[in-house]
Scaffold this motif. Structure first.
Motif, PDB file in Angstrom:
ATOM      1  N   MET A 153       0.805  -1.215   0.000  1.00 55.76           N
ATOM      2  CA  MET A 153       0.000   0.000   0.000  1.00 55.76           C
ATOM      3  C   MET A 153       0.843   1.273   0.000  1.00 55.76           C
ATOM      4  O   MET A 153       0.315   2.368  -0.044  1.00 55.76           O
ATOM      5  N   ARG A 154       2.151   1.132   0.034  1.00 56.77           N
ATOM      6  CA  ARG A 154       3.031   2.300   0.006  1.00 56.77           C
ATOM      7  C   ARG A 154       3.429   2.602  -1.437  1.00 56.77           C
ATOM      8  O   ARG A 154       4.044   1.766  -2.106  1.00 56.77           O
ATOM      9  N   PRO A 155       3.104   3.803  -1.932  1.00 53.05           N
ATOM     10  CA  PRO A 155       3.466   4.145  -3.314  1.00 53.05           C
ATOM     11  C   PRO A 155       4.951   3.960  -3.610  1.00 53.05           C
ATOM     12  O   PRO A 155       5.323   3.513  -4.686  1.00 53.05           O
ATOM     13  N   LYS A 156       5.813   4.269  -2.652  1.00 51.64           N
ATOM     14  CA  LYS A 156       7.249   4.131  -2.874  1.00 51.64           C
ATOM     15  C   LYS A 156       7.619   2.666  -3.124  1.00 51.64           C
ATOM     16  O   LYS A 156       8.430   2.356  -3.994  1.00 51.64           O
ATOM     17  N   SER A 157       7.009   1.760  -2.364  1.00 54.70           N
ATOM     18  CA  SER A 157       7.282   0.325  -2.535  1.00 54.70           C
ATOM     19  C   SER A 157       6.794  -0.152  -3.899  1.00 54.70           C
ATOM     20  O   SER A 157       7.493  -0.884  -4.602  1.00 54.70           O
ATOM     21  N   VAL A 158       5.607   0.245  -4.253  1.00 55.52           N
ATOM     22  CA  VAL A 158       5.033  -0.170  -5.535  1.00 55.52           C
ATOM     23  C   VAL A 158       5.845   0.425  -6.684  1.00 55.52           C
ATOM     24  O   VAL A 158       6.117  -0.239  -7.684  1.00 55.52           O
ATOM     25  N   GLY A 159       6.279   1.665  -6.518  1.00 57.36           N
ATOM     26  CA  GLY A 159       7.062   2.347  -7.550  1.00 57.36           C
ATOM     27  C   GLY A 159       8.370   1.651  -7.863  1.00 57.36           C
ATOM     28  O   GLY A 159       8.899   1.768  -8.970  1.00 57.36           O
ATOM     29  N   ALA A 160       8.894   0.904  -6.899  1.00 57.12           N
ATOM     30  CA  ALA A 160      10.156   0.197  -7.116  1.00 57.12           C
ATOM     31  C   ALA A 160      10.037  -0.834  -8.244  1.00 57.12           C
ATOM     32  O   ALA A 160      11.036  -1.198  -8.860  1.00 57.12           O
ATOM     33  N   TYR A 161       8.831  -1.276  -8.515  1.00 55.36           N
ATOM     34  CA  TYR A 161       8.620  -2.282  -9.558  1.00 55.36           C
ATOM     35  C   TYR A 161       8.146  -1.688 -10.874  1.00 55.36           C
ATOM     36  O   TYR A 161       7.974  -2.402 -11.860  1.00 55.36           O
ATOM     37  N   ALA A 162       7.933  -0.380 -10.901  1.00 58.19           N
ATOM     38  CA  ALA A 162       7.356   0.265 -12.079  1.00 58.19           C
ATOM     39  C   ALA A 162       8.198   0.067 -13.337  1.00 58.19           C
ATOM     40  O   ALA A 162       7.665  -0.238 -14.407  1.00 58.19           O
ATOM     41  N   THR A 163       9.511   0.224 -13.237  1.00 57.35           N
ATOM     42  CA  THR A 163      10.374   0.080 -14.409  1.00 57.35           C
ATOM     43  C   THR A 163      10.299  -1.335 -14.967  1.00 57.35           C
ATOM     44  O   THR A 163      10.155  -1.537 -16.175  1.00 57.35           O
ATOM     45  N   MET A 164      10.373  -2.321 -14.082  1.00 56.35           N
ATOM     46  CA  MET A 164      10.308  -3.714 -14.518  1.00 56.35           C
ATOM     47  C   MET A 164       8.950  -4.020 -15.160  1.00 56.35           C
ATOM     48  O   MET A 164       8.876  -4.655 -16.215  1.00 56.35           O
ATOM     49  N   GLN A 165       7.871  -3.537 -14.544  1.00 57.50           N
ATOM     50  CA  GLN A 165       6.541  -3.766 -15.103  1.00 57.50           C
ATOM     51  C   GLN A 165       6.390  -3.075 -16.452  1.00 57.50           C
ATOM     52  O   GLN A 165       5.780  -3.622 -17.372  1.00 57.50           O
ATOM     53  N   ASP A 166       6.966  -1.884 -16.574  1.00 57.40           N
ATOM     54  CA  ASP A 166       6.907  -1.159 -17.837  1.00 57.40           C
ATOM     55  C   ASP A 166       7.627  -1.932 -18.945  1.00 57.40           C
ATOM     56  O   ASP A 166       7.120  -2.042 -20.058  1.00 57.40           O
ATOM     57  N   GLU A 167       8.797  -2.493 -18.628  1.00 57.68           N
ATOM     58  CA  GLU A 167       9.547  -3.272 -19.617  1.00 57.68           C
ATOM     59  C   GLU A 167       8.749  -4.492 -20.082  1.00 57.68           C
ATOM     60  O   GLU A 167       8.661  -4.768 -21.283  1.00 57.68           O
ATOM     61  N   VAL A 168       8.176  -5.199 -19.133  1.00 59.53           N
ATOM     62  CA  VAL A 168       7.398  -6.393 -19.474  1.00 59.53           C
ATOM     63  C   VAL A 168       6.189  -6.005 -20.322  1.00 59.53           C
ATOM     64  O   VAL A 168       5.875  -6.656 -21.323  1.00 59.53           O
ATOM     65  N   THR A 169       5.524  -4.916 -19.933  1.00 63.40           N
ATOM     66  CA  THR A 169       4.350  -4.456 -20.675  1.00 63.40           C
ATOM     67  C   THR A 169       4.731  -4.065 -22.099  1.00 63.40           C
ATOM     68  O   THR A 169       4.052  -4.444 -23.062  1.00 63.40           O
ATOM     69  N   ARG A 170       5.822  -3.347 -22.260  1.00 69.29           N
ATOM     70  CA  ARG A 170       6.271  -2.936 -23.592  1.00 69.29           C
ATOM     71  C   ARG A 170       6.653  -4.157 -24.446  1.00 69.29           C
ATOM     72  O   ARG A 170       6.360  -4.203 -25.634  1.00 69.29           O
ATOM     73  N   ASP A 171       7.305  -5.142 -23.828  1.00 70.88           N
ATOM     74  CA  ASP A 171       7.637  -6.375 -24.548  1.00 70.88           C
ATOM     75  C   ASP A 171       6.372  -7.079 -25.032  1.00 70.88           C
ATOM     76  O   ASP A 171       6.300  -7.542 -26.176  1.00 70.88           O
ATOM     77  N   LEU A 172       5.380  -7.162 -24.153  1.00 71.93           N
ATOM     78  CA  LEU A 172       4.121  -7.820 -24.518  1.00 71.93           C
ATOM     79  C   LEU A 172       3.423  -7.076 -25.649  1.00 71.93           C
ATOM     80  O   LEU A 172       2.962  -7.685 -26.621  1.00 71.93           O
ATOM     81  N   ILE A 173       3.366  -5.758 -25.558  1.00 66.84           N
ATOM     82  CA  ILE A 173       2.728  -4.962 -26.613  1.00 66.84           C
ATOM     83  C   ILE A 173       3.474  -5.144 -27.930  1.00 66.84           C
ATOM     84  O   ILE A 173       2.861  -5.303 -28.989  1.00 66.84           O
ATOM     85  N   GLY A 174       4.808  -5.150 -27.879  1.00 66.56           N
ATOM     86  CA  GLY A 174       5.597  -5.372 -29.098  1.00 66.56           C
ATOM     87  C   GLY A 174       5.308  -6.724 -29.717  1.00 66.56           C
ATOM     88  O   GLY A 174       5.159  -6.842 -30.941  1.00 66.56           O
ATOM     89  N   LEU A 175       5.207  -7.747 -28.888  1.00 64.41           N
ATOM     90  CA  LEU A 175       4.888  -9.088 -29.379  1.00 64.41           C
ATOM     91  C   LEU A 175       3.506  -9.113 -30.014  1.00 64.41           C
ATOM     92  O   LEU A 175       3.316  -9.668 -31.108  1.00 64.41           O
ATOM     93  N   MET A 176       2.544  -8.489 -29.359  1.00 65.87           N
ATOM     94  CA  MET A 176       1.181  -8.450 -29.904  1.00 65.87           C
ATOM     95  C   MET A 176       1.140  -7.693 -31.228  1.00 65.87           C
ATOM     96  O   MET A 176       0.482  -8.124 -32.179  1.00 65.87           O
ATOM     97  N   GLN A 177       1.856  -6.575 -31.307  1.00 66.07           N
ATOM     98  CA  GLN A 177       1.888  -5.812 -32.555  1.00 66.07           C
ATOM     99  C   GLN A 177       2.531  -6.625 -33.677  1.00 66.07           C
ATOM    100  O   GLN A 177       2.063  -6.604 -34.815  1.00 66.07           O
ATOM    101  N   ALA A 178       3.580  -7.363 -33.365  1.00 68.22           N
ATOM    102  CA  ALA A 178       4.236  -8.203 -34.367  1.00 68.22           C
ATOM    103  C   ALA A 178       3.287  -9.293 -34.864  1.00 68.22           C
ATOM    104  O   ALA A 178       3.235  -9.585 -36.066  1.00 68.22           O
ATOM    105  N   LEU A 179       2.534  -9.880 -33.958  1.00 74.21           N
ATOM    106  CA  LEU A 179       1.569 -10.908 -34.354  1.00 74.21           C
ATOM    107  C   LEU A 179       0.466 -10.337 -35.244  1.00 74.21           C
ATOM    108  O   LEU A 179       0.060 -10.966 -36.225  1.00 74.21           O
TER     109      LEU A 179
END
Length: 108
Positions: A74-100
């Motif tokens: 529930m702490r924004p700072k704690s959740v924010g620590a994962y934002a970069t990693m989640q963003d990378e995974v999300t961008r990879d998934l979107i790229g894969l979907m666009q390629a398909l």
């Protein structure tokens, strides 16, 4: 609509789209929720010898795990620590979907 039902194989599921309704559903589950784990997730984790995570646990086991991580989650700072990693995974998934989609559109 805001609430709809879909059938996935033998299982019927109800989906809630409005955040206020979503909150109502979660609050009405009580202390130990009982949510079905999608078979695809359970199988994937079993084949890779991975434990079920917080999002796939149920009942008292879910409550025990959730209680131990509730404050940090529930702490924004704690959740924010994962934002970069989640963003990378999300961008990879979107790229894969666009390629398909491009592959489908080109007839390949």
């Amino acid at each position: 609509g805001k609430i709809y039902r879909e059938k996935f194989g033998p299982r019927e599921m109800v989906f809630v789209c409005d955040p206020k309704d979503f909150e109502t559903v979660f609050r009405s589950e009580g202390r130990y929720p009982d949510r079905p784990v999608p078979e695809s997730i359970a199988t994937w984790r079993r084949l890779r010898k991975k434990p079920l995570g917080l999002s796939t646990l149920m009942g008292e086991e879910w409550f025990r795990y959730r209680s131990s991580v509730n404050k940090p989650m529930m702490r924004p700072k704690s959740v924010g620590a994962y934002a970069t990693m989640q963003d990378e995974v999300t961008r990879d998934l979107i790229g894969l979907m666009q390629a398909l989609v491009r592959k489908e559109e080109s007839g390949g």
